[in-house]
Design a protein around this motif. Structure first.
Motif, short mmCIF file in Angstrom:
data_model
loop_
_atom_site.label_atom_id
_atom_site.label_comp_id
_atom_site.label_asym_id
_atom_site.label_seq_id
_atom_site.Cartn_x
_atom_site.Cartn_y
_atom_site.Cartn_z
N HIS A 209 0.85 -1.19 0.00
CA HIS A 209 0.00 0.00 0.00
C HIS A 209 0.89 1.24 0.00
CE1 HIS A 209 -4.01 -1.84 0.82
NE2 HIS A 209 -3.23 -2.84 1.19
N ASP B 234 -3.00 4.97 -2.45
CA ASP B 234 -4.05 5.61 -1.66
C ASP B 234 -3.77 7.08 -1.40
OD1 ASP B 234 -5.84 3.48 -1.30
OD2 ASP B 234 -4.57 2.60 0.25
N CYS B 235 -2.89 7.68 -2.20
CA CYS B 235 -2.59 9.09 -2.01
C CYS B 235 -2.31 9.74 -3.36
CB CYS B 235 -1.39 9.27 -1.07
SG CYS B 235 0.13 8.57 -1.72
N ASN C 222 -6.55 4.85 -6.08
CA ASN C 222 -7.70 5.37 -5.34
C ASN C 222 -7.66 6.87 -5.13
OD1 ASN C 222 -8.87 2.79 -4.96
ND2 ASN C 222 -7.53 2.41 -3.20
N ASP C 223 -6.63 7.54 -5.64
CA ASP C 223 -6.53 8.98 -5.43
C ASP C 223 -6.04 9.66 -6.71
OD1 ASP C 223 -6.55 11.47 -4.17
OD2 ASP C 223 -5.70 10.68 -2.31
N ASP D 21 0.94 5.20 0.46
CA ASP D 21 0.19 6.35 0.95
C ASP D 21 1.16 7.50 1.19
OD1 ASP D 21 1.51 5.72 3.31
OD2 ASP D 21 -0.21 4.67 4.16
#
Length: 248
Positions: free
Chosen positions: A34, A59-60, A78-79, A36
């Motif tokens: 992941h 995620d960022c 996701n971002d 981030d």
């Protein structure tokens, strides 16, 4: 089709500065990772290289995502991607799950690439060359709305005369293709280089040239009518002068 507007002088330098700040993930194997804001910064270009059997979840915010020579890779975004670009080249069996807007996914020299867009608003275009087994799905409210399978569904691939169906071998040539939603249909077209090497399609280039020619024809007609009206005005003035001379 309008010609591109002038880019401010500061923009290329800023984009170049952002793209130079790359965060490399190289030769990683058999992990789920992941990413981030503790592992990458928003001005980082995420660079996945020589990775195999990996899953990455972004995620960022990042600047761009690049994938080179990877195998059996899964990527979920996701971002926001600042440049709205993902590049994939020389890779096999790559799956992209896109939960954020990506203006362009560019794919070169790849095999078995699968993309899933969770929202139609996240899709703009897919550009590829020398690639086989490219497919993607666009979802809306969890339901499949558009499906593309290169090599299986060629009904929307435009050709020079719009009548001949292109052969599958054409996709193994260096020509570059683009897939977009046009009138709510996925349409594949070959990219060509217009004046100043501006990338476009034959359809768009033809439409733009037709518009230019029509404008030029209207301008010629306007000038012709203006000249004729001026000539008639001069002729009328001459007739008035002649009549005045006869009266005198």
């Amino acid at each position: 089709m309008q010609q591109p507007t002038q880019i401010p002088n500061s923009t290329p330098a800023l984009v170049g500065q952002l793209l130079n700040q790359r965060k490399f993930f190289e030769q990683e194997n058999s992990q789920v990772k992941h990413l981030d804001n503790t592992s990458i910064s928003s001005n980082s270009t995420v660079y996945l290289r020589l990775c195999e059997n990996m899953e990455y979840v972004v995620d960022c915010v990042c600047t761009k995502i690049m994938i080179e020579e990877c195998k059996n890779l899964k990527l979920t975004v996701n971002d926001k991607i600042i440049t709205s670009i993902i590049e994939v080249w020389k890779s096999d069996n790559v799956n992209l799950n896109l939960n954020s807007q990506v203006q362009t996914v560019q794919i070169d020299q790849c095999n078995n690439i699968n993309l899933n867009y969770s929202n139609p608003n996240y899709f703009h275009s897919v550009v590829w060359a020398i690639t086989t087994q490219l497919s993607f799905k666009i979802f809306e409210n969890g339901q499949e709305k558009h499906i593309f399978n290169d090599g299986n569904d060629k009904q929307n691939l435009t050709s020079d005369n719009n009548t001949e169906e292109p052969s599958k071998d054409k996709h193994l040539n260096p020509e570059q293709y683009i897939v977009r939603l046009i009138d709510n249909q996925l349409v594949t077209e070959e990219l060509v280089r217009a004046e100043n090497w501006f990338p476009t399609t034959r359809r768009e280039w033809g439409e733009w040239k037709a518009k230019v020619n029509a404008n030029e024809e209207r301008e010629r007609q306007r000038r012709k009518e203006e000249a004729e009206n001026k000539s008639k005005g001069n002729e009328n003035d001459a007739n008035v002068n002649n009549n005045n001379e006869e009266v005198n």
